[in-house]
Design a protein around this motif. Structure first.
Motif, PDB file in Angstrom:
ATOM      1  N   ASP A   1     -17.564   3.663  10.504  1.00  0.00           N
ATOM      2  CA  ASP A   1     -17.659   2.961   9.224  1.00  0.00           C
ATOM      3  C   ASP A   1     -16.258   2.979   8.600  1.00  0.00           C
ATOM      4  O   ASP A   1     -15.810   4.001   8.091  1.00  0.00           O
ATOM      5  CB  ASP A   1     -18.684   3.674   8.328  1.00  0.00           C
ATOM      6  N   VAL A   2     -15.573   1.842   8.695  1.00  0.00           N
ATOM      7  CA  VAL A   2     -14.167   1.789   8.262  1.00  0.00           C
ATOM      8  C   VAL A   2     -14.049   2.026   6.756  1.00  0.00           C
ATOM      9  O   VAL A   2     -13.207   2.785   6.294  1.00  0.00           O
ATOM     10  CB  VAL A   2     -13.528   0.426   8.642  1.00  0.00           C
ATOM     11  N   LYS A   3     -14.933   1.378   5.987  1.00  0.00           N
ATOM     12  CA  LYS A   3     -14.862   1.509   4.518  1.00  0.00           C
ATOM     13  C   LYS A   3     -15.063   2.948   4.072  1.00  0.00           C
ATOM     14  O   LYS A   3     -14.326   3.461   3.231  1.00  0.00           O
ATOM     15  CB  LYS A   3     -15.915   0.611   3.861  1.00  0.00           C
TER      16      LYS A   3
ATOM     17  N   ILE B   1       3.929   2.273  19.538  1.00  0.00           N
ATOM     18  CA  ILE B   1       3.774   0.822  19.720  1.00  0.00           C
ATOM     19  C   ILE B   1       2.312   0.480  20.020  1.00  0.00           C
ATOM     20  O   ILE B   1       1.761  -0.457  19.467  1.00  0.00           O
ATOM     21  CB  ILE B   1       4.709   0.286  20.832  1.00  0.00           C
ATOM     22  N   PHE B   2       1.703   1.292  20.879  1.00  0.00           N
ATOM     23  CA  PHE B   2       0.297   1.042  21.210  1.00  0.00           C
ATOM     24  C   PHE B   2      -0.571   1.080  19.949  1.00  0.00           C
ATOM     25  O   PHE B   2      -1.404   0.207  19.716  1.00  0.00           O
ATOM     26  CB  PHE B   2      -0.230   2.057  22.235  1.00  0.00           C
ATOM     27  N   ARG B   3      -0.352   2.102  19.133  1.00  0.00           N
ATOM     28  CA  ARG B   3      -1.144   2.262  17.920  1.00  0.00           C
ATOM     29  C   ARG B   3      -0.984   1.044  17.016  1.00  0.00           C
ATOM     30  O   ARG B   3      -1.960   0.468  16.523  1.00  0.00           O
ATOM     31  CB  ARG B   3      -0.684   3.528  17.188  1.00  0.00           C
ATOM     32  N   GLN B   4       0.268   0.628  16.830  1.00  0.00           N
ATOM     33  CA  GLN B   4       0.531  -0.533  15.977  1.00  0.00           C
ATOM     34  C   GLN B   4      -0.124  -1.784  16.568  1.00  0.00           C
ATOM     35  O   GLN B   4      -0.707  -2.587  15.840  1.00  0.00           O
ATOM     36  CB  GLN B   4       2.044  -0.738  15.839  1.00  0.00           C
ATOM     37  N   ASN B   5      -0.033  -1.949  17.878  1.00  0.00           N
ATOM     38  CA  ASN B   5      -0.635  -3.117  18.523  1.00  0.00           C
ATOM     39  C   ASN B   5      -2.136  -3.176  18.281  1.00  0.00           C
ATOM     40  O   ASN B   5      -2.705  -4.245  18.081  1.00  0.00           O
ATOM     41  CB  ASN B   5      -0.380  -3.087  20.038  1.00  0.00           C
ATOM     42  N   MET B   6      -2.783  -2.024  18.314  1.00  0.00           N
ATOM     43  CA  MET B   6      -4.235  -1.990  18.068  1.00  0.00           C
ATOM     44  C   MET B   6      -4.549  -2.540  16.677  1.00  0.00           C
ATOM     45  O   MET B   6      -5.377  -3.432  16.520  1.00  0.00           O
ATOM     46  CB  MET B   6      -4.763  -0.553  18.186  1.00  0.00           C
ATOM     47  N   TYR B   7      -3.868  -2.016  15.657  1.00  0.00           N
ATOM     48  CA  TYR B   7      -4.139  -2.483  14.291  1.00  0.00           C
ATOM     49  C   TYR B   7      -3.725  -3.936  14.104  1.00  0.00           C
ATOM     50  O   TYR B   7      -4.401  -4.713  13.421  1.00  0.00           O
ATOM     51  CB  TYR B   7      -3.471  -1.565  13.266  1.00  0.00           C
ATOM     52  N   ASN B   8      -2.615  -4.322  14.743  1.00  0.00           N
ATOM     53  CA  ASN B   8      -2.170  -5.712  14.639  1.00  0.00           C
ATOM     54  C   ASN B   8      -3.204  -6.684  15.195  1.00  0.00           C
ATOM     55  O   ASN B   8      -3.242  -7.845  14.817  1.00  0.00           O
ATOM     56  CB  ASN B   8      -0.843  -5.912  15.374  1.00  0.00           C
TER      57      ASN B   8
ATOM     58  N   PHE C   1       0.815  -1.222   0.000  1.00  0.00           N
ATOM     59  CA  PHE C   1       0.000   0.000   0.000  1.00  0.00           C
ATOM     60  C   PHE C   1       0.849   1.274   0.000  1.00  0.00           C
ATOM     61  O   PHE C   1       0.340   2.365   0.186  1.00  0.00           O
ATOM     62  CB  PHE C   1      -0.954   0.023   1.208  1.00  0.00           C
ATOM     63  N   GLY C   2       2.154   1.118  -0.156  1.00  0.00           N
ATOM     64  CA  GLY C   2       3.011   2.296  -0.273  1.00  0.00           C
ATOM     65  C   GLY C   2       3.227   3.079   1.001  1.00  0.00           C
ATOM     66  O   GLY C   2       4.021   3.995   1.036  1.00  0.00           O
ATOM     67  N   ASP C   3       2.535   2.720   2.085  1.00  0.00           N
ATOM     68  CA  ASP C   3       2.665   3.582   3.257  1.00  0.00           C
ATOM     69  C   ASP C   3       3.428   2.966   4.419  1.00  0.00           C
ATOM     70  O   ASP C   3       3.669   3.612   5.419  1.00  0.00           O
ATOM     71  CB  ASP C   3       1.290   4.082   3.729  1.00  0.00           C
TER      72      ASP C   3
ATOM     73  N   GLY D   1      -3.860   2.540   3.996  1.00  0.00           N
ATOM     74  CA  GLY D   1      -4.339   1.350   3.313  1.00  0.00           C
ATOM     75  C   GLY D   1      -3.952   0.080   4.037  1.00  0.00           C
ATOM     76  O   GLY D   1      -4.725  -0.874   4.151  1.00  0.00           O
ATOM     77  N   PHE D   2      -2.737   0.092   4.579  1.00  0.00           N
ATOM     78  CA  PHE D   2      -2.252  -1.096   5.281  1.00  0.00           C
ATOM     79  C   PHE D   2      -3.037  -1.323   6.568  1.00  0.00           C
ATOM     80  O   PHE D   2      -3.458  -2.446   6.862  1.00  0.00           O
ATOM     81  CB  PHE D   2      -0.752  -0.929   5.575  1.00  0.00           C
TER      82      PHE D   2
END
Ligand code: SF4
Lengths: 428, 174
Positions: B132-134, B95-102, A19-21, B155-156
């Protein structure tokens, strides 16, 4: 346009940019300890993915609670131990050989300039002292690191901090990093890599650079980093002497990972430390920092010297110099935890342990122990500690306890006086 | 994908750290569910009582640098087992932010002013937020009052939320 060391390490390890980011990076090292790894192991087992990407690149230690204090911590150790055995992870440090992760892994020569390193521990940034990109991650990132040897990061922005001037006696790397955090605040470097530069950093030994890099995360940084130089090579030489014809050749190879003079930084700051005096924290955030002189008279119940920030040989030497011939205050409980068995053993040889004991300190085995209030010196409600550790959050060393962060010299002086005190009181 | 809708817990303080979210003494637990009763138990804040205020909440609205401190993923787990899958704040510790998405959860950053306005307009009222995530839209509602706010995630991050986390994604792709 030039590049920073972090950008060069990213380029050399880039696997994908979905996704480039974000950048997916190949990892050189995945470090593990018994608090955050067992949950990752169990999740991998539950998913039917109990594999490791490369047992030689994974290093593990039991350090936070050791010897185990109860059935639960015994189980955490067991899960890690069984997993290391089953996957042939040879560099696994168990009781008798174990020490605080961010002290023992560098000491064993596992870190190199240019490496990418993750661990389920926020102070993984310590290893940046060697010119590595080292970052703390959560369990899921650790799990993927173990399984696939990759991790994602946003493209790093670098905050360059030049530390210049001449330090006054009694002022140490710990005082410098407290000053940096005070200036940056607790989120001043979030999502950034802090690059420590300037003549003061150039003159520091590796122990001091590790103290500096260790607390980068307290300003929110992803990693702290020092550029590799001859000091780095000298420290690593016993581990790399078969790989390079000479120290100069090693330095040349490592210098591939160094910032260009025209590198572009997101932010820069110069801090002149010539007038810096010993510092201490006063509140529940690591950027609540004051000169020790303004904290004088603050009574403490416990003094803790140890941890991945300041439990290394030089730290013990400095504290011992102040404690020698003195007794700690009768109302203070002094605890010292040499960070690794090798440090402990050298401290014994040098007579440092004897000085601590004669002064009235309790000497513990190498462990994180009291640092995060899990064992070996938890505070009672309302108690105050002076500590050479890195975090003063409310409850960090025990519910309702207050922690003042400071250098080993200040901590030693504080132990003698029974209240926060400047080390120059006891240095002649 | 997890559910991203429900009653809001307002925490009007910045720099809420991971020791406050889940104290270190619970890190000896190996099961996520054991974190449940201890979420935010050490958070000292006027007008907040963890014993009564967390129950039934699904979204946290808070101030900057939420989740600073340790790397423990126990912090998002403690939220998750309490049914809280969304935290909204002006900024997060990395780290917290990444953990949430992970973990397939949402850590949404909104401008400081937007967050301040939400506190002003809604704190103290029974408020529901739906994400609404989308569409990249947050709907805030209290009584007859509603407000729509757009947000952006990468996007990731979106992919992680939609596929349920990073382990499966990584094992398939690398
Ligand atoms: S010594 Fe303290 S800060 Fe360092 S790894 Fe151990 S618990 Fe964490």
């Amino acid at each position: 346009m030039g590049k920073t060391i972090a950008e060069k390490i990213f380029e050399a390890h880039l696997v994908d940019e979905p996704f480039g980011d974000v950048s997916v990076l190949r990892l050189d090292r995945v470090f593990c300890h018994e608090i955050t790894t067992p949950t990752a192991i169990q999740d991998l087992v539950a998913r039917g993915k109990d594999r490791v990407f490369d047992p030689d690149k994974i290093k593990a230690v039991i350090d936070h609670v050791t010897p185990a204090k109860d059935s639960k911590t015994a189980m955490q150790g067991k899960i890690l131990r069984d997993w290391a055995n089953r996957h042939g992870i040879r560099d696994f440090f168990d009781i008798g050989q174990n020490g605080v992760c961010h002290a023992i892994f560098p000491e064993k020569g596992f870190v190199r300039p240019g490496f990418t390193i993750i661990m389920g521990d926020s102070h993984t940034c310590t290893h940046g002292a060697f010119g590595a990109f080292a970052a703390g991650v959560g369990t899921t990132d650790l799990e993927v690191g173990i399984l696939k040897g990759v991790c994602t990061f946003k493209t790093p922005q670098t905050y360059k901090i030049d530390i210049v001037g001449t330090l006054k006696p009694g002022v140490y790397a710990k005082d410098i990093i407290l000053k940096v955090i005070q200036e940056l605040t607790v989120n001043g470097a979030t999502n950034m890599v802090i690059e420590f530069a300037g003549n003061v950093v150039d003159q520091m030994n590796m122990d001091q650079r590790m103290t500096l890099a260790n607390m980068a995360v307290e300003a929110g940084a992803t990693s702290g980093i020092c550029l590799p130089d001859m000091t780095t090579v000298n420290y690593l030489w016993e581990f790399i002497k078969d790989e390079y014809a000479s120290k100069e050749a090693a330095l040349k190879a490592f210098s591939k990972f160094s910032s260009d003079p025209d590198a572009v930084y997101a932010k820069t700051k110069t801090i002149d430390v010539s007038d810096l005096c010993p510092l201490s924290t006063f509140g529940y955030k690591p950027d609540n920092v004051k000169p020790v002189s303004e904290m004088a008279g603050t009574k403490v119940d416990q003094v803790y010297i140890g941890s991945c920030t300041n439990g290394r040989l030089e730290d013990l030497r400095i504290a011992a110099q102040i404690l020698k011939g003195n007794k700690i205050s009768s109302h203070v409980r002094g605890i010292v935890s040499p960070a690794t068995p090798e440090i402990y053993s050298k401290a014994l040889d040098e007579g440092i342990i004897k000085i601590f004991m004669d002064a009235g300190f309790c000497v513990t085995n190498p462990t994180c122990g009291a640092c995060l209030g899990m064992s070996n010196g938890v505070l009672a409600e309302g108690e105050v500690a002076a500590a050479t550790t890195n975090r003063n959050f409310n409850g960090r060393m025990g519910k309702g306890g207050m922690v003042h962060l400071m250098s080993p010299a200040t901590a030693a002086a504080t132990a003698i006086k029974g209240e926060i005190a400047n080390s120059n009181l006891y240095l002649n | 994908m997890k559910e991203f809708k429900g009653k809001v817990l307002f925490l009007d303080r910045s720099d809420i750290n991971t020791d406050e979210i889940i104290p270190a003494k619970y890190l000896t637990e190996i099961e996520k569910i054991a974190m449940g009763p201890h979420l935010l138990e050490d958070l000292k804040m006027d007008g907040f009582d963890p014993k009564t205020d967390i129950q039934g909440k699904s979204v946290v609205l808070t101030q900057g640098n939420f989740g600073c401190g340790s790397s423990r993923e126990h912090a998002p787990w403690a939220l998750e087992v309490n049914g809280i899958h969304v935290v909204i704040a002006p900024s997060f510790a990395r780290i917290f932010r990444q953990n949430m998405y992970n973990c397939g959860m949402l850590a949404i950053e909104l401008p400081q002013k937007t967050v301040d306005d939400l506190f002003k307009e809604f704190a103290g009222n029974d408020t529901v937020i739906a994400v609404d995530v989308k569409a990249g839209q947050i709907t805030v509602q209290a009584g007859a009052k509603t407000k729509d706010i757009g947000f952006e995630i990468s996007g990731f991050d979106k992919e992680l939320v939609q596929t349920g986390g990073w382990v499966e994604y990584a094992d398939q792709n690398y």
